[in-house]
Design an enzyme around this catalytic site. Structure first.
Site, PDB file in Angstrom:
ATOM      1  N   ASP A  67      47.486 114.293  67.694  1.00 55.15           N
ATOM      2  CA  ASP A  67      46.860 115.529  68.155  1.00 55.15           C
ATOM      3  C   ASP A  67      45.385 115.353  68.478  1.00 55.15           C
ATOM      4  OD1 ASP A  67      46.035 115.154  65.530  1.00 55.15           O
ATOM      5  OD2 ASP A  67      47.260 116.767  64.732  1.00 55.15           O
ATOM      6  N   ASN A 136      49.326 123.826  54.414  1.00 60.28           N
ATOM      7  CA  ASN A 136      50.359 124.835  54.701  1.00 60.28           C
ATOM      8  C   ASN A 136      51.667 124.196  55.180  1.00 60.28           C
ATOM      9  OD1 ASN A 136      49.773 124.002  57.277  1.00 60.28           O
ATOM     10  ND2 ASN A 136      48.862 125.933  57.950  1.00 60.28           N
ATOM     11  N   HIS A 138      51.851 121.853  57.623  1.00 61.21           N
ATOM     12  CA  HIS A 138      51.863 121.379  59.007  1.00 61.21           C
ATOM     13  C   HIS A 138      51.897 119.855  59.069  1.00 61.21           C
ATOM     14  CE1 HIS A 138      47.158 121.498  59.443  1.00 61.21           C
ATOM     15  NE2 HIS A 138      47.539 120.273  59.168  1.00 61.21           N
ATOM     16  N   GLU A 143      51.961 124.040  63.259  1.00 62.38           N
ATOM     17  CA  GLU A 143      51.678 125.007  62.203  1.00 62.38           C
ATOM     18  C   GLU A 143      52.945 125.789  61.823  1.00 62.38           C
ATOM     19  OE1 GLU A 143      48.949 124.781  60.730  1.00 62.38           O
ATOM     20  OE2 GLU A 143      47.176 125.245  61.917  1.00 62.38           O
TER      21      GLU A 143
END
Ligand code: PGA
Length: 242
Positions: A67, A136, A138, A143
């Site tokens: 990313d 979280n 990801h 996400e």
């Protein structure tokens, strides 16, 4: 699934780098999937040491990063382009044209996603995908959401992700709101996946991801479906695995 808990981060880094080294020995033209963030830093340090000792070379390999932030120039010190230079690429012999990172700083982001997907398809399959884990759940910047996207796409970063990454910026306002990320389908297509997780604050999410229900609300839980998943945890992150 192969879950290994290491008593020290040094042992974890050596084991993870050893896996990459083993792949490069067996397959010099390997396709590596690379990650950024604090998690892989020690692994890249080990790889640079192995390269300096001439134990490994990257000249024939290809890499794909997961990313990149949208809107940061490559020269911005918090861009993942800059991160990769700093921690790995400047110190090894991987040719620049074989090191792929999505470009988050272009006017036509939709075209950039198509370009990155085409490069990935041309490479056919990532041999080893290195992954960190977000607080979280990801992976890459996929996400938690009611649905996930298979290919490279633009994602709006969740507030908790921006807050977690704000430590690298002067303020939360400076943290980009969007990123380009490899999709979950591409990640799961990798021949093997190495998930690395460190620290007490991720003990619960990694345990939930690997032992709880498979749900898009915890994207890492989809890794349970992968036939060749290796998980390396430090003692803190691995505390809930007996
Ligand atoms: P970290 O980030 O390695 O900096 O904890 C991991 C991630 O957000 O994927």
């Amino acid at each position: 699934m192969d879950i290994r808990v290491f008593p020290t981060n040094e042992l974890l880094n050596a084991a993870a780098a050893g896996l990459v080294a083993h792949l490069l020995h067996a397959k010099p033209k390997a396709v590596l999937g690379l990650a950024t963030g604090s998690t892989p830093v020690g692994i890249y340090e080990e790889l640079v040491k192995l390269y300096a000792k001439q134990h490994i070379r990257f000249r024939e390999a290809t890499s794909f990063n997961l990313d990149e932030y949208v809107g940061l120039p490559e020269t911005h010190e918090q861009s993942y382009h800059a991160y990769m230079q700093q921690h790995l690429f400047a110190h090894i012999d991987l040719p620049a044209e074989q090191a792929n990172i999505p470009n988050g700083n272009t006017a036509d982001l939709a075209q950039e996603c198509l370009r990155y997907n085409a490069l990935l398809e041309h490479a056919k399959q990532i041999d080893l995908q290195l992954l960190g884990l977000g607080h979280n759940g990801h992976i890459g910047f996929n996400e938690p959401n009611h649905a996930l996207v298979a290919g490279t796409h633009i994602v709006e970063l969740r507030e908790e992700t921006r807050i977690a990454n704000a430590r690298y910026f002067n303020s939360l306002a400076e943290v980009p709101t969007h990123a380009v990320t490899m999709g979950i389908g591409t990640i799961l297509k990798a021949k093997s996946i190495l998930l690395v997780v460190r620290g007490t604050e991720k003990a619960h999410i990694v345990h939930e991801a690997l032992t709880g229900p498979i749900t898009t609300e915890n994207p890492a839980s989809l890794l349970q479906t992968h036939p060749n998943l290796i998980v390396m945890l430090d003692a803190e992150a691995g505390a809930l695995f007996k």
